[in-house]
Design a protein around this motif. Structure first.
Motif, PDB file in Angstrom:
ATOM      1  N   THR A   1       0.834  -1.203   0.000  1.00 15.67           N
ATOM      2  CA  THR A   1       0.000   0.000   0.000  1.00 15.67           C
ATOM      3  C   THR A   1       0.866   1.248   0.000  1.00 15.67           C
ATOM      4  OG1 THR A   1      -1.774  -1.144   1.199  1.00 15.67           O
ATOM      5  CG2 THR A   1      -1.790   1.262   1.247  1.00 15.67           C
ATOM      6  N   TYR A   2       1.893   1.268   0.846  1.00 13.76           N
ATOM      7  CA  TYR A   2       2.789   2.424   0.918  1.00 13.76           C
ATOM      8  C   TYR A   2       3.544   2.617  -0.400  1.00 13.76           C
ATOM      9  CZ  TYR A   2       2.067   2.446   5.990  1.00 13.76           C
ATOM     10  OH  TYR A   2       1.516   2.502   7.236  1.00 13.76           O
ATOM     11  N   ILE A   3       4.000   1.529  -0.982  1.00 12.11           N
ATOM     12  CA  ILE A   3       4.765   1.626  -2.238  1.00 12.11           C
ATOM     13  C   ILE A   3       3.884   2.181  -3.357  1.00 12.11           C
ATOM     14  CG2 ILE A   3       5.894   0.283  -4.055  1.00 12.11           C
ATOM     15  CD1 ILE A   3       6.942  -1.588  -1.855  1.00 12.11           C
ATOM     16  N   TYR A   4       2.671   1.624  -3.502  1.00  8.45           N
ATOM     17  CA  TYR A   4       1.777   2.088  -4.563  1.00  8.45           C
ATOM     18  C   TYR A   4       1.411   3.564  -4.369  1.00  8.45           C
ATOM     19  CZ  TYR A   4       1.120  -2.825  -5.839  1.00  8.45           C
ATOM     20  OH  TYR A   4       1.322  -4.125  -6.235  1.00  8.45           O
ATOM     21  N   LEU A   5       1.202   3.957  -3.118  1.00  7.28           N
ATOM     22  CA  LEU A   5       0.836   5.342  -2.840  1.00  7.28           C
ATOM     23  C   LEU A   5       1.977   6.287  -3.209  1.00  7.28           C
ATOM     24  CD1 LEU A   5      -1.034   7.479  -1.634  1.00  7.28           C
ATOM     25  CD2 LEU A   5      -0.119   6.911   0.623  1.00  7.28           C
ATOM     26  N   ILE A   6       3.189   5.940  -2.800  1.00  6.99           N
ATOM     27  CA  ILE A   6       4.353   6.785  -3.107  1.00  6.99           C
ATOM     28  C   ILE A   6       4.548   6.880  -4.617  1.00  6.99           C
ATOM     29  CG2 ILE A   6       6.859   6.950  -2.916  1.00  6.99           C
ATOM     30  CD1 ILE A   6       6.570   5.672  -0.117  1.00  6.99           C
ATOM     31  N   LEU A   7       4.404   5.746  -5.295  1.00  6.83           N
ATOM     32  CA  LEU A   7       4.569   5.751  -6.754  1.00  6.83           C
ATOM     33  C   LEU A   7       3.496   6.596  -7.434  1.00  6.83           C
ATOM     34  CD1 LEU A   7       5.514   2.027  -7.534  1.00  6.83           C
ATOM     35  CD2 LEU A   7       6.992   4.038  -7.700  1.00  6.83           C
ATOM     36  N   SER A   8       2.261   6.542  -6.920  1.00  6.91           N
ATOM     37  CA  SER A   8       1.172   7.300  -7.544  1.00  6.91           C
ATOM     38  C   SER A   8       1.438   8.803  -7.503  1.00  6.91           C
ATOM     39  CB  SER A   8      -0.152   6.987  -6.850  1.00  6.91           C
ATOM     40  OG  SER A   8      -0.228   7.603  -5.568  1.00  6.91           O
ATOM     41  N   MET A   9       2.135   9.263  -6.456  1.00  4.71           N
ATOM     42  CA  MET A   9       2.491  10.678  -6.369  1.00  4.71           C
ATOM     43  C   MET A   9       3.802  10.972  -7.083  1.00  4.71           C
ATOM     44  SD  MET A   9       1.593  11.372  -2.349  1.00  4.71           S
ATOM     45  CE  MET A   9       2.176  13.069  -2.434  1.00  4.71           C
ATOM     46  N   ALA A  10       4.747  10.039  -6.995  1.00  9.30           N
ATOM     47  CA  ALA A  10       6.087  10.299  -7.526  1.00  9.30           C
ATOM     48  C   ALA A  10       6.139  10.264  -9.049  1.00  9.30           C
ATOM     49  CB  ALA A  10       7.072   9.286  -6.946  1.00  9.30           C
ATOM     50  N   VAL A  11       5.420   9.313  -9.661  1.00  4.27           N
ATOM     51  CA  VAL A  11       5.513   9.153 -11.120  1.00  4.27           C
ATOM     52  C   VAL A  11       5.118  10.424 -11.873  1.00  4.27           C
ATOM     53  CG1 VAL A  11       4.546   7.944 -13.113  1.00  4.27           C
ATOM     54  CG2 VAL A  11       5.329   6.645 -11.110  1.00  4.27           C
ATOM     55  N   PRO A  12       3.931  11.042 -11.596  1.00  3.68           N
ATOM     56  CA  PRO A  12       3.611  12.272 -12.329  1.00  3.68           C
ATOM     57  C   PRO A  12       4.606  13.396 -12.058  1.00  3.68           C
ATOM     58  CG  PRO A  12       1.989  11.854 -10.591  1.00  3.68           C
ATOM     59  CD  PRO A  12       2.818  10.630 -10.717  1.00  3.68           C
ATOM     60  N   LEU A  13       5.150  13.472 -10.834  1.00  3.20           N
ATOM     61  CA  LEU A  13       6.136  14.519 -10.534  1.00  3.20           C
ATOM     62  C   LEU A  13       7.453  14.256 -11.266  1.00  3.20           C
ATOM     63  CD1 LEU A  13       5.516  15.087  -6.706  1.00  3.20           C
ATOM     64  CD2 LEU A  13       4.959  16.638  -8.582  1.00  3.20           C
ATOM     65  N   ILE A  14       7.837  12.984 -11.365  1.00  8.23           N
ATOM     66  CA  ILE A  14       9.062  12.645 -12.100  1.00  8.23           C
ATOM     67  C   ILE A  14       8.892  12.981 -13.580  1.00  8.23           C
ATOM     68  CG2 ILE A  14      10.485  10.724 -12.885  1.00  8.23           C
ATOM     69  CD1 ILE A  14      10.002   9.422 -10.131  1.00  8.23           C
ATOM     70  N   VAL A  15       7.736  12.625 -14.146  1.00  6.52           N
ATOM     71  CA  VAL A  15       7.465  12.959 -15.554  1.00  6.52           C
ATOM     72  C   VAL A  15       7.501  14.470 -15.753  1.00  6.52           C
ATOM     73  CG1 VAL A  15       5.725  12.891 -17.380  1.00  6.52           C
ATOM     74  CG2 VAL A  15       6.122  10.868 -15.963  1.00  6.52           C
TER      75      VAL A  15
ATOM     76  N   CYS B   1       9.160  16.713 -13.968  1.00  2.31           N
ATOM     77  CA  CYS B   1      10.541  17.197 -13.865  1.00  2.31           C
ATOM     78  C   CYS B   1      11.350  16.832 -15.105  1.00  2.31           C
ATOM     79  CB  CYS B   1      11.200  16.610 -12.618  1.00  2.31           C
ATOM     80  SG  CYS B   1      10.540  17.242 -11.059  1.00  2.31           S
ATOM     81  N   MET B   2      11.143  15.650 -15.651  1.00  3.06           N
ATOM     82  CA  MET B   2      11.879  15.236 -16.851  1.00  3.06           C
ATOM     83  C   MET B   2      11.509  16.111 -18.040  1.00  3.06           C
ATOM     84  SD  MET B   2      11.767  11.065 -16.514  1.00  3.06           S
ATOM     85  CE  MET B   2      12.523  10.864 -18.132  1.00  3.06           C
ATOM     86  N   LEU B   3      10.216  16.430 -18.174  1.00  2.03           N
ATOM     87  CA  LEU B   3       9.796  17.298 -19.277  1.00  2.03           C
ATOM     88  C   LEU B   3      10.372  18.697 -19.117  1.00  2.03           C
ATOM     89  CD1 LEU B   3       6.037  16.261 -19.641  1.00  2.03           C
ATOM     90  CD2 LEU B   3       7.898  15.754 -21.227  1.00  2.03           C
ATOM     91  N   ASN B   4      10.404  19.187 -17.875  1.00  2.00           N
ATOM     92  CA  ASN B   4      10.967  20.516 -17.636  1.00  2.00           C
ATOM     93  C   ASN B   4      12.466  20.556 -17.913  1.00  2.00           C
ATOM     94  OD1 ASN B   4       9.036  22.422 -16.997  1.00  2.00           O
ATOM     95  ND2 ASN B   4       8.879  21.797 -14.867  1.00  2.00           N
ATOM     96  N   ALA B   5      13.142  19.467 -17.568  1.00  2.00           N
ATOM     97  CA  ALA B   5      14.587  19.424 -17.734  1.00  2.00           C
ATOM     98  C   ALA B   5      15.004  19.279 -19.191  1.00  2.00           C
ATOM     99  CB  ALA B   5      15.169  18.272 -16.910  1.00  2.00           C
TER     100      ALA B   5
END
Length: 473
Positions: free
Chosen positions: A7-21, A23-27
């Motif tokens: 549950t913790y892993i899926y939750l962290i990924l659900s928030m992290a993935v869009p933020l990583i995408v 940041c990658m687009l901005n970079a």
């Protein structure tokens, strides 16, 4: 433990993935191409937000029938998000469409939509016995119409005077922008913590939906205040907010879909007969929680359900209102839910309990109260759960209340609870007959029980000419 980790892993990924995408687009500016389409923005945001607003209003109306203040707060949260996002979409500058509004409306509406939604979500995470929450629960049926009218006024002011009001520059002013962002993140993190804590105990789908929805709002706010207008990375925050709305609607649907179809589930929410309401209202999640309690104590299987039905009959005899009958039904069906925390060797002990074991048993009303107040049960139901073991003479537990200081619905449930306990087989004795149980209860009139409740029980048994027990067989 393994499920918790997932549950913790899926939750962290659900928030992290869009933020990583993001940041990658901005970079990499070559990846983050411009998608300048006001028309697409206008239609998608307005149509989806309008549909979400209608669904949120429908959920708010159903929440009154469900007698669950948290559902009302969730409705108000997404009514706020959808209404102001409609303004955000309608105020998008478009060629060939010139509607009078202040130039800062789109950005301010986006910020305000998230802020108001988060405030109501945070309110929903509070325990329902808090003073402000109790006051709001007493006026539950007025919350949706009054807040909807208030939103109309807020949207009108925003549309006409956004540029003239410095305190509304929630995105253009750096101090206001980051202050609002920190407030949104702080409130949402607290909301996520409270609901995740509850979900780990209950595994209710709605609790998890709120956690995900709150997390996506944090990610959406970060992208909203740091993204560049019309770039692909900027569009991600719109998708996150719409996903928050969808997640909440799916969570509520899964929580209360007890009939196998959407139409039947909705019909069950509007049952008028409290006896039928017990069957129709109780979600699969609540049924599972009750089942988990009763399977650990075979002697009390069906006890919660019978107590709720007995209490309804007593309530009808005493002239309780329809809302009170619904409250006594909901409180009665979960009145012993706190026993889920009692160790098996105590719960099923065949002999006499030691004083220490008795103390453990007597904690179950408070344990059930603490669990159900986090689930949004209203004050009347909570009094049933906490006070059904109080005694008229003040010798009960957990608060040693006496006489009319014991809430009325708890006094009614106490009679129903003891009647069913006496007429059911337990680990330490066989079931008593109806006549034997009635004799014991009548002897306790004015000592253990409210005299009026005992008199109502006697009338039911006498007037109908057959055993009270038969009425629910």
């Amino acid at each position: 433990m393994q499920n918790q980790t997932k549950t913790y892993i899926y939750l962290i990924l659900s928030m992290a993935v869009p933020l990583i995408v993001f940041c990658m687009l901005n970079a990499h500016s070559s990846w983050d191409y411009q998608f300048n389409s006001p028309s697409f923005h206008f239609y998608v945001v307005s149509i989806v937000s309008g549909a979400a607003f209608a669904l949120a209003v429908a959920i708010g109306i159903a929440a009154i029938r469900l007698r669950n203040l948290k559902i009302s707060f969730l409705s108000l949260s997404f009514v706020s998000l959808a209404a102001l996002f409609i303004v955000h979409g309608l105020s998008t500058p478009m060629d060939g469409m010139h509607m009078y509004h202040s130039s800062s409306v789109p950005s301010n509406a986006a910020q305000l939509s998230i802020l108001l939604a988060v405030l109501w979500l945070w309110m929903s995470s509070m325990s329902s016995d808090r003073r402000i929450i109790s006051w709001l629960s007493a006026h539950q049926r007025w919350l949706l119409p009054i807040w909807t009218l208030s939103l109309g006024a807020i949207c009108t002011v925003l549309w006409l005077f956004s540029d003239q009001l410095p305190w509304l520059q929630l995105k253009e002013e750096p101090v206001a922008r980051w202050s609002v962002s920190l407030l949104i993140a702080g409130l949402n993190l607290w909301t996520m913590y409270r609901y995740l804590e509850t979900y780990m105990s209950t595994r209710f789908p709605l609790q998890l939906a709120i956690v995900y929805s709150s997390g996506w709002m944090i990610a959406a706010q970060i992208i909203n205040v740091t993204g560049k207008l019309w770039m692909m990375s900027w569009w991600i925050y719109h998708l996150l907010l719409l996903a928050s709305i969808v997640a909440m609607i799916v969570g509520i649907y899964r929580q209360y879909q007890s009939a196998g179809s959407y139409t039947k589930s909705l019909k069950q929410l509007f049952q008028n007969d409290p006896k039928e309401w017990i069957h129709g209202y109780m979600s699969p999640a609540v049924h599972e929680l009750i089942r988990a309690t009763e399977t650990r104590d075979a002697y009390t299987a069906g006890h919660n359900y019978r107590v709720a039905l007995y209490a309804i009959q007593l309530g009808e005899e005493l002239g309780l209102s329809r809302d009170q009958l619904r409250a006594i039904a909901q409180g009665g069906i979960v009145h012993d839910i706190g026993k889920i925390s009692i160790p098996d060797h105590i719960l099923n002990k065949p002999g006499k309990l030691t004083p220490e074991e008795r103390q453990v048993i007597e904690k179950h009303p408070v344990t059930g109260f603490d669990l159900c107040r986090r689930l949004g049960f209203m004050q009347e139901e909570l009094t049933v759960i906490r006070s059904h073991h109080e005694r008229w003479d003040g010798s009960g537990y957990p608060d040693a209340l006496s006489g009319e200081n014991i809430p009325l619905l708890a006094r009614v449930t106490a009679v129903a609870d003891v009647y069913d306990a006496l007429t059911s087989s337990r680990s330490y004795r066989a079931a008593l007959s109806h006549e034997e149980a009635m004799g014991i209860i009548c002897k306790e009139r004015g000592k253990h029980f409210d005299p009026l409740c005992v008199d109502a029980l006697v009338r039911i048994a006498g007037e109908k000419g057959w055993a009270f027990k038969a009425s629910v067989s």
